[in-house]
Design a protein around this motif. Structure first.
Motif, PDB file in Angstrom:
ATOM      1  N   LEU A 285       0.811  -1.215   0.000  1.00 50.71           N
ATOM      2  CA  LEU A 285       0.000   0.000   0.000  1.00 50.71           C
ATOM      3  C   LEU A 285       0.847   1.270   0.000  1.00 50.71           C
ATOM      4  O   LEU A 285       0.422   2.305  -0.530  1.00 50.71           O
ATOM      5  CB  LEU A 285      -0.955   0.003   1.200  1.00 50.71           C
TER       6      LEU A 285
ATOM      7  N   ASN B 124      -1.097   2.271  -3.888  1.00 48.86           N
ATOM      8  CA  ASN B 124      -2.247   2.434  -2.994  1.00 48.86           C
ATOM      9  C   ASN B 124      -3.554   1.993  -3.661  1.00 48.86           C
ATOM     10  O   ASN B 124      -4.408   2.800  -3.984  1.00 48.86           O
ATOM     11  CB  ASN B 124      -2.335   3.883  -2.513  1.00 48.86           C
TER      12      ASN B 124
ATOM     13  N   ILE C 122      -6.306  -0.643  -2.615  1.00 48.31           N
ATOM     14  CA  ILE C 122      -6.729  -1.593  -1.587  1.00 48.31           C
ATOM     15  C   ILE C 122      -7.575  -2.722  -2.174  1.00 48.31           C
ATOM     16  O   ILE C 122      -7.551  -3.855  -1.669  1.00 48.31           O
ATOM     17  CB  ILE C 122      -7.480  -0.863  -0.446  1.00 48.31           C
TER      18      ILE C 122
ATOM     19  N   THR D  10      -9.287  -6.043   4.527  1.00 50.16           N
ATOM     20  CA  THR D  10      -8.034  -5.448   4.045  1.00 50.16           C
ATOM     21  C   THR D  10      -7.824  -4.046   4.581  1.00 50.16           C
ATOM     22  O   THR D  10      -6.686  -3.571   4.653  1.00 50.16           O
ATOM     23  CB  THR D  10      -8.023  -5.424   2.502  1.00 50.16           C
ATOM     24  N   ARG D  11      -8.901  -3.382   4.969  1.00 51.52           N
ATOM     25  CA  ARG D  11      -8.790  -1.982   5.392  1.00 51.52           C
ATOM     26  C   ARG D  11      -7.908  -1.799   6.623  1.00 51.52           C
ATOM     27  O   ARG D  11      -7.417  -0.704   6.867  1.00 51.52           O
ATOM     28  CB  ARG D  11     -10.184  -1.400   5.673  1.00 51.52           C
TER      29      ARG D  11
ATOM     30  N   TYR E 252      -5.024  -2.578   6.973  1.00 50.39           N
ATOM     31  CA  TYR E 252      -3.666  -2.216   6.566  1.00 50.39           C
ATOM     32  C   TYR E 252      -3.526  -0.736   6.237  1.00 50.39           C
ATOM     33  O   TYR E 252      -2.422  -0.263   5.970  1.00 50.39           O
ATOM     34  CB  TYR E 252      -3.228  -3.086   5.390  1.00 50.39           C
ATOM     35  N   LEU E 253      -4.641  -0.022   6.240  1.00 51.15           N
ATOM     36  CA  LEU E 253      -4.565   1.428   6.099  1.00 51.15           C
ATOM     37  C   LEU E 253      -4.158   2.066   7.419  1.00 51.15           C
ATOM     38  O   LEU E 253      -3.772   3.239   7.457  1.00 51.15           O
ATOM     39  CB  LEU E 253      -5.919   1.989   5.649  1.00 51.15           C
TER      40      LEU E 253
END
Length: 267
Positions: free
Chosen positions: A225, A229, A231, A246-247, A249-250
């Motif tokens: 990311l 970037n 996602i 997956t969010r 990893y933000l």
């Protein structure tokens, strides 16, 4: 009954790890209580809460609920624990430690473990997927896995890693078959990988909490990311059924948050 339950779980195409965890919970309950009733289930839940983390307790509850449906007692199902979500990622190996670990493994001649770590960090594979890599996949540049519902997930091996691994195969004389083997020539078990990582942590002064296989999958996602970037693409690459998974990893790790706070807040 448990044997029939195992067969049902296999029909549903659950992973081997999930099946093992579900069967353990059912058998563990059976050792402590003679029957499935509301009182015994609540006692078991209370006992689990005292001994284990909420995530483990919820896995056991999920297993028992599935079994209760299987034996025709769905009304007895237990409620899962509410887990408060953290606003940061936990126990993710830093990029510096990842690079340091690779350098140490290479300099110490631990070539098999060097490539094992490289594959974890550069493919985002789960440890159960990692042990399925073969020499043939290096030549192809990817590993195809068949998941629930007949779907195919492709784990790509980056070109740089493919080139480096081909040299390793030539040096080791490995032309076909699994890449990562134990001393008996069988595919190495995930448990053995975890133990070895802990040994490396002690040996080279790396935080033991971040030295687990999934930590490198987290590292893969974080690095991806930062460079690209997207996602939705990352969710596909990691085999997540929902982009919501997956969010996470933000988010930044706790140490990254601390570094930003130290730099930004000067008042």
């Amino acid at each position: 009954m448990v044997k029939s339950f195992r067969q049902q779980l296999k029909k549903e195409e659950l992973s081997d790890n999930t099946i093992t965890a579900y069967l353990y919970a059912v058998e563990d309950f059976g050792k402590k209580y003679s029957s499935f009733n509301r009182k015994n289930l609540l006692l078991y839940k209370a006992e689990q809460i005292e001994q284990f983390k909420p995530k483990t307790v919820n896995l056991r509850i999920q297993a028992l609920n599935k079994y209760l449906v299987f034996i025709g007692k769905p009304r007895l199902r237990l409620k899962s624990l509410k887990i408060q979500q953290r606003t940061y990622l936990e126990n993710v190996i830093s990029n510096a430690d990842y690079q340091y670990l690779k350098a140490k493994l290479k300099s110490e001649g631990e070539e098999v473990w060097y490539f094992l770590i490289r594959f974890l960090g550069a493919t985002g594979a789960r440890v159960s997927e990692l042990v399925q890599f073969k020499a043939e996949h290096i030549r192809a540049g990817y590993l195809d896995l068949y998941t629930k519902g007949g779907k195919v997930r492709r784990i790509f091996i980056p070109r740089e890693l493919c080139l480096e691994a081909r040299g390793w195969l030539l040096r080791s004389g490995l032309e076909s078959g699994h890449l990562f083997l134990d001393k008996h020539g069988r595919p190495i078990r995930p448990r053995a990988i975890r133990h070895k990582l802990q040994r490396f942590a002690r040996q080279w002064g790396i935080n033991a909490k971040v030295m687990h296989p999934h930590s490198f999958r987290h590292r893969y996602a974080k690095n991806f990311l930062e460079v690209f970037n997207d996602i939705a693409l990352l969710a596909d690459l990691m085999g997540h059924e929902s982009i919501e998974t997956t969010r996470i990893y933000l988010r930044r790790t706790a140490s990254e948050q601390q570094a930003i706070v130290d730099k930004v807040i000067t008042w």
